[in-house]
Write a protein that holds these residues in place. Structure first.
Motif, PDB file in Angstrom:
ATOM      1  N   LEU A  72       0.921  -1.144  -0.197  1.00 35.11           N
ATOM      2  CA  LEU A  72      -0.026  -0.014  -0.005  1.00 35.11           C
ATOM      3  C   LEU A  72       0.718   1.334   0.156  1.00 35.11           C
ATOM      4  O   LEU A  72       1.948   1.176   0.461  1.00 35.11           O
ATOM      5  CB  LEU A  72      -0.907  -0.048   1.233  1.00 35.11           C
ATOM      6  N   ASN A  73       0.371   2.382  -0.271  1.00 31.00           N
ATOM      7  CA  ASN A  73       1.160   3.519  -0.601  1.00 31.00           C
ATOM      8  C   ASN A  73       0.965   4.303   1.000  1.00 31.00           C
ATOM      9  O   ASN A  73      -0.202   4.218   1.510  1.00 31.00           O
ATOM     10  CB  ASN A  73       0.598   4.493  -1.548  1.00 31.00           C
ATOM     11  N   ASP A 132      -7.353   0.650  -3.322  1.00 30.65           N
ATOM     12  CA  ASP A 132      -8.224  -0.162  -4.092  1.00 30.65           C
ATOM     13  C   ASP A 132      -8.744  -1.362  -3.567  1.00 30.65           C
ATOM     14  O   ASP A 132      -9.359  -2.388  -3.933  1.00 30.65           O
ATOM     15  CB  ASP A 132      -6.974  -0.853  -5.218  1.00 30.65           C
ATOM     16  N   ARG A 133      -8.634  -1.223  -1.743  1.00 31.61           N
ATOM     17  CA  ARG A 133      -9.202  -2.061  -1.060  1.00 31.61           C
ATOM     18  C   ARG A 133      -8.445  -3.659  -1.185  1.00 31.61           C
ATOM     19  O   ARG A 133      -9.057  -4.474  -0.588  1.00 31.61           O
ATOM     20  CB  ARG A 133     -10.826  -2.214  -1.309  1.00 31.61           C
ATOM     21  N   ALA A 149      -7.851  -8.917   1.038  1.00 29.92           N
ATOM     22  CA  ALA A 149      -7.089  -9.979   1.484  1.00 29.92           C
ATOM     23  C   ALA A 149      -7.255 -10.407   3.060  1.00 29.92           C
ATOM     24  O   ALA A 149      -6.969 -11.541   3.163  1.00 29.92           O
ATOM     25  CB  ALA A 149      -5.619  -9.720   1.073  1.00 29.92           C
ATOM     26  N   TYR A 150      -7.497  -9.572   3.870  1.00 29.85           N
ATOM     27  CA  TYR A 150      -7.404  -9.681   5.262  1.00 29.85           C
ATOM     28  C   TYR A 150      -8.864 -10.074   5.842  1.00 29.85           C
ATOM     29  O   TYR A 150      -9.252 -10.296   6.735  1.00 29.85           O
ATOM     30  CB  TYR A 150      -7.097  -8.627   6.068  1.00 29.85           C
ATOM     31  N   GLY A 151      -9.811 -10.306   4.640  1.00 28.29           N
ATOM     32  CA  GLY A 151     -11.307 -10.532   5.076  1.00 28.29           C
ATOM     33  C   GLY A 151     -11.962  -9.402   5.688  1.00 28.29           C
ATOM     34  O   GLY A 151     -12.942  -9.620   6.756  1.00 28.29           O
ATOM     35  N   LEU A 152     -11.504  -8.205   5.845  1.00 32.18           N
ATOM     36  CA  LEU A 152     -12.052  -7.200   6.415  1.00 32.18           C
ATOM     37  C   LEU A 152     -12.896  -6.024   5.718  1.00 32.18           C
ATOM     38  O   LEU A 152     -13.383  -5.164   6.388  1.00 32.18           O
ATOM     39  CB  LEU A 152     -10.813  -6.313   7.221  1.00 32.18           C
ATOM     40  N   TYR A 153     -13.021  -6.249   4.450  1.00 31.66           N
ATOM     41  CA  TYR A 153     -13.789  -5.399   3.702  1.00 31.66           C
ATOM     42  C   TYR A 153     -15.531  -5.556   4.004  1.00 31.66           C
ATOM     43  O   TYR A 153     -15.969  -6.573   3.704  1.00 31.66           O
ATOM     44  CB  TYR A 153     -13.374  -5.782   2.210  1.00 31.66           C
ATOM     45  N   VAL A 154     -15.746  -4.455   4.182  1.00 30.66           N
ATOM     46  CA  VAL A 154     -17.351  -4.203   4.304  1.00 30.66           C
ATOM     47  C   VAL A 154     -17.972  -3.562   3.252  1.00 30.66           C
ATOM     48  O   VAL A 154     -17.874  -2.118   3.039  1.00 30.66           O
ATOM     49  CB  VAL A 154     -17.717  -3.610   5.702  1.00 30.66           C
ATOM     50  N   GLU A 155     -18.355  -4.222   2.132  1.00 26.10           N
ATOM     51  CA  GLU A 155     -18.833  -3.643   1.005  1.00 26.10           C
ATOM     52  C   GLU A 155     -19.984  -2.664   1.094  1.00 26.10           C
ATOM     53  O   GLU A 155     -20.088  -1.718   0.329  1.00 26.10           O
ATOM     54  CB  GLU A 155     -19.238  -5.025  -0.115  1.00 26.10           C
TER      55      GLU A 155
END
Length: 167
Positions: free
Chosen positions: A28-29, A107-108, A113-119
């Motif tokens: 990540l940046n 870019d999420r 990748a860590y299963g933490l994205y809440v769409e």
């Protein structure tokens, strides 16, 4: 994984890595647009702090608290990650002395990748991971109610324990 935001049930995109597993690598940046990869910290203890939005009181407090606690650790790298833009993170940092890396997950890819994205919210769930020198997860907390703080003391204690193992 199921989490909540102010009592409203939400689901993350996948299974979150657990204690004992190798942490997935990512890139990540930072605020200077320099690519930071987890693999850059091989051989170091790493604390990863994730939060939904730097511009809310709990997320701001979490980031400030881990930044403050970074000064009490000898050799742990703290990476704070959110889906906020670089500009939002820079605004938060203005007039603050930062002793950690603040990374934006534009870019999420990290969150997914860590299963933490809440769409539903297009945000990252609140979580803390501590990784040992080999990149293995030795501490994990996914905060069930995202409007609440993580357990700072337990996370820092896990990092200190790993630091002690290094000496």
């Amino acid at each position: 994984m199921d989490v909540m935001m102010k009592g409203k049930p939400l689901t993350t995109n996948s299974t979150v890595p657990v204690k004992g597993e190798q942490a997935p690598d990512f890139s990540l940046n930072d605020l200077n647009e320099k690519a930071i990869s987890l693999s850059d910290y091989k051989g170091e203890v790493v604390l990863i702090s994730t939060f939904p939005d730097i511009n809310t009181s709990t997320c701001s407090r979490q980031t400030a608290k881990f930044n403050e606690m970074a000064r009490t650790l000898d050799s742990t790298r703290i990476l704070s990650i959110s889906t906020n833009t670089k500009e939002e993170q820079k605004d938060w940092c203005s007039a603050k002395e930062i002793d950690m890396d603040l990374l934006h997950d534009s870019d999420r890819s990290f969150s997914k990748a860590y299963g933490l994205y809440v769409e539903e919210m297009d945000k990252t769930a609140r979580a803390v991971f501590v990784l040992n020198r080999e990149g293995q997860i030795v501490y994990r907390e996914v905060v069930k109610e995202m409007s609440q703080d993580p357990n700072y003391e337990e996370a820092i204690a896990a990092a200190r324990h790993e630091e002690a193992e290094m000496t």
